[in-house]
Design a protein around this motif. Structure first.
Motif, mmCIF file in Angstrom:
data_model
loop_
_atom_site.group_PDB
_atom_site.id
_atom_site.type_symbol
_atom_site.label_atom_id
_atom_site.label_comp_id
_atom_site.label_asym_id
_atom_site.label_seq_id
_atom_site.Cartn_x
_atom_site.Cartn_y
_atom_site.Cartn_z
ATOM 1 N N ALA A 128 -13.566 0.271 68.203
ATOM 2 C CA ALA A 128 -14.513 1.372 68.235
ATOM 3 C C ALA A 128 -15.714 0.913 67.405
ATOM 4 O O ALA A 128 -15.657 -0.124 66.751
ATOM 5 C CB ALA A 128 -13.850 2.602 67.628
ATOM 6 N N PRO A 129 -16.815 1.675 67.423
ATOM 7 C CA PRO A 129 -17.980 1.273 66.630
ATOM 8 C C PRO A 129 -17.621 0.994 65.171
ATOM 9 O O PRO A 129 -16.814 1.700 64.571
ATOM 10 C CB PRO A 129 -18.899 2.491 66.747
ATOM 11 N N MET A 130 -18.225 -0.084 64.630
ATOM 12 C CA MET A 130 -17.931 -0.518 63.258
ATOM 13 C C MET A 130 -19.249 -0.711 62.506
ATOM 14 O O MET A 130 -20.287 -0.949 63.115
ATOM 15 C CB MET A 130 -17.175 -1.852 63.263
ATOM 16 N N ASP A 131 -19.185 -0.657 61.167
ATOM 17 C CA ASP A 131 -20.374 -0.898 60.334
ATOM 18 C C ASP A 131 -20.647 -2.387 60.183
ATOM 19 O O ASP A 131 -21.693 -2.772 59.661
ATOM 20 C CB ASP A 131 -20.173 -0.326 58.919
ATOM 21 N N VAL A 132 -19.692 -3.216 60.560
ATOM 22 C CA VAL A 132 -19.821 -4.664 60.392
ATOM 23 C C VAL A 132 -19.745 -5.335 61.760
ATOM 24 O O VAL A 132 -19.150 -4.782 62.687
ATOM 25 C CB VAL A 132 -18.706 -5.214 59.470
ATOM 26 N N PRO A 133 -20.360 -6.526 61.899
ATOM 27 C CA PRO A 133 -20.281 -7.200 63.189
ATOM 28 C C PRO A 133 -18.856 -7.659 63.506
ATOM 29 O O PRO A 133 -18.097 -7.975 62.593
ATOM 30 C CB PRO A 133 -21.214 -8.408 63.036
ATOM 31 N N ALA A 134 -18.522 -7.665 64.786
ATOM 32 C CA ALA A 134 -17.211 -8.181 65.201
ATOM 33 C C ALA A 134 -17.209 -9.682 64.967
ATOM 34 O O ALA A 134 -18.200 -10.356 65.231
ATOM 35 C CB ALA A 134 -16.973 -7.852 66.665
ATOM 36 N N PRO A 135 -16.110 -10.223 64.440
ATOM 37 C CA PRO A 135 -16.081 -11.645 64.100
ATOM 38 C C PRO A 135 -16.010 -12.535 65.343
ATOM 39 O O PRO A 135 -15.445 -12.143 66.358
ATOM 40 C CB PRO A 135 -14.815 -11.789 63.265
ATOM 41 N N ALA A 136 -16.609 -13.727 65.217
ATOM 42 C CA ALA A 136 -16.508 -14.706 66.294
ATOM 43 C C ALA A 136 -15.094 -15.271 66.307
ATOM 44 O O ALA A 136 -14.425 -15.279 65.285
ATOM 45 C CB ALA A 136 -17.520 -15.824 66.057
ATOM 46 N N GLY A 137 -14.666 -15.694 67.476
ATOM 47 C CA GLY A 137 -13.360 -16.352 67.552
ATOM 48 C C GLY A 137 -12.265 -15.483 68.127
ATOM 49 O O GLY A 137 -11.214 -15.983 68.512
ATOM 50 N N ALA A 138 -12.502 -14.161 68.177
ATOM 51 C CA ALA A 138 -11.517 -13.264 68.793
ATOM 52 C C ALA A 138 -12.049 -12.827 70.147
ATOM 53 O O ALA A 138 -13.256 -12.819 70.384
ATOM 54 C CB ALA A 138 -11.289 -12.045 67.910
ATOM 55 N N LYS A 139 -11.128 -12.461 71.039
ATOM 56 C CA LYS A 139 -11.547 -11.831 72.293
ATOM 57 C C LYS A 139 -11.888 -10.387 71.947
ATOM 58 O O LYS A 139 -11.085 -9.685 71.353
ATOM 59 C CB LYS A 139 -10.410 -11.855 73.312
ATOM 60 N N LEU A 140 -13.090 -9.958 72.333
ATOM 61 C CA LEU A 140 -13.557 -8.631 71.926
ATOM 62 C C LEU A 140 -13.558 -7.653 73.078
ATOM 63 O O LEU A 140 -13.955 -7.980 74.199
ATOM 64 C CB LEU A 140 -14.981 -8.732 71.371
ATOM 65 N N GLN A 141 -13.112 -6.450 72.774
ATOM 66 C CA GLN A 141 -13.151 -5.387 73.770
ATOM 67 C C GLN A 141 -13.645 -4.105 73.102
ATOM 68 O O GLN A 141 -12.877 -3.419 72.433
ATOM 69 C CB GLN A 141 -11.747 -5.200 74.356
ATOM 70 N N PRO A 142 -14.950 -3.768 73.268
ATOM 71 C CA PRO A 142 -15.447 -2.550 72.631
ATOM 72 C C PRO A 142 -15.056 -1.294 73.408
ATOM 73 O O PRO A 142 -15.054 -1.298 74.643
ATOM 74 C CB PRO A 142 -16.970 -2.737 72.643
ATOM 75 N N ILE A 143 -14.724 -0.245 72.679
ATOM 76 C CA ILE A 143 -14.414 1.063 73.284
ATOM 77 C C ILE A 143 -15.041 2.132 72.385
ATOM 78 O O ILE A 143 -15.511 1.819 71.300
ATOM 79 C CB ILE A 143 -12.888 1.308 73.430
ATOM 80 N N GLU A 144 -15.041 3.378 72.843
ATOM 81 C CA GLU A 144 -15.559 4.449 71.982
ATOM 82 C C GLU A 144 -14.522 5.539 71.687
ATOM 83 O O GLU A 144 -14.301 5.889 70.550
ATOM 84 C CB GLU A 144 -16.812 5.085 72.610
#
Ligand code: CTP
Ligand code: CA
Length: 238
Positions: free
Chosen positions: A60-76
């Protein structure tokens, strides 16, 4: 950097982590949210990556950037988180539910922006309960008799009836996850916020197998390393 402490201990493991605070829409421009910064979840991703795991982050939305190196899946929303998590969990060796999931969502989402002039009386928001994703993960695992390792997080406050630890133990039993990482939230002794948005954390990690609770604190990365260690220990024993 305490990264070396976990190096390689989750090599080849598929780790699914959820993080951030879900947003439950009221109308196209408004939502009900919570204070989760996502920092502890991101620290877990970094610790799991350092441990050699294949990491998926559903966030879900975060105050910090998502880290590189993981597979990312944004949701709300919690419902989006549920769908994404249950799907990704099918192939995960470890699931860590660090997301702050809204317990309730508005029963109705207005298609247009809610206007002041349409509400001469103070408006009332009706809420409905969201599904409990952690409970579903545990039930699903039991049904499939999988060896999946499941970790929950809980922010607890004590009250007149019981202390935070008692509530946390009850929550661990209710949820049936392998580990429950508990922090006591709210103002600390100095009156300032102890957990949300902070870079440090003080937790107690409870285990369903009855092992002595582990107390740890420090940076969110140090807490993440402790969680990764406990997971690796349990997976190694299987
Ligand atoms: N959780 C979840 N789905 C929900 C609510 C919570 O998967 N709908 C997960 C959280 O990600 C966390 C754990 O359950 O890992 C505990 O969350 P918490 O809010 O402490 O537990 P609740 O059962 O919602 O109890 P409470 O009434 O204290 O909020
Ligand atoms: Ca809750």
């Amino acid at each position: 950097q305490p990264a070396g402490e976990t190096s390689g201990i989750l090599a080849g493991k598929r780790v699914l982590i959820t993080a951030g605070g879900t947003r439950e829409p009221l109308d196209p421009v408004r939502f009900l949210g919570n204070k989760s910064s996502g920092k502890q979840g991101v620290a877990l991703v970094e610790a799991a990556l350092a441990a050699g795991a294949d990491v998926t982050l559903i966030h879900a939305p975060m105050d910090v950037p998502a880290p590189a190196g993981a597979k990312l899946q944004p949701i709300e929303t919690a419902l989006e988180l549920r769908a994404a998590t249950l799907a990704a969990a099918a192939t995960a060796d470890v699931v860590i539910m660090a997301a702050a999931v809204a317990d309730f969502r508005p029963a109705n989402i207005s298609t247009g922006k809610i206007k002041k002039r349409d509400n001469t009386d103070d408006p009332v928001i009706t809420l409905v309960r969201n599904p409990d994703i952690l409970l579903e993960l545990v039930a699903h695992r039991a049904a499939q008799n999988q060896q999946q390792f499941i970790v929950g997080f809980a922010a607890e406050t004590g009250d007149e009836q019981a202390d935070a630890r008692t509530y946390a133990q009850a929550k661990l039993q209710r949820k049936g996850c392998d580990l429950l990482v508990v922090n006591e939230v709210g103002p600390g002794d100095s009156g300032s916020e102890r957990v949300f948005g902070q870079d440090t954390n003080q937790v107690e990690i409870l285990a369903l197998d009855g092992a002595e609770p582990v107390q740890t604190g420090g940076s969110k990365r140090e807490v993440a390393n402790a969680v990764v260690h406990l997971i690796a220990q349990r997976l190694g024993g299987r």
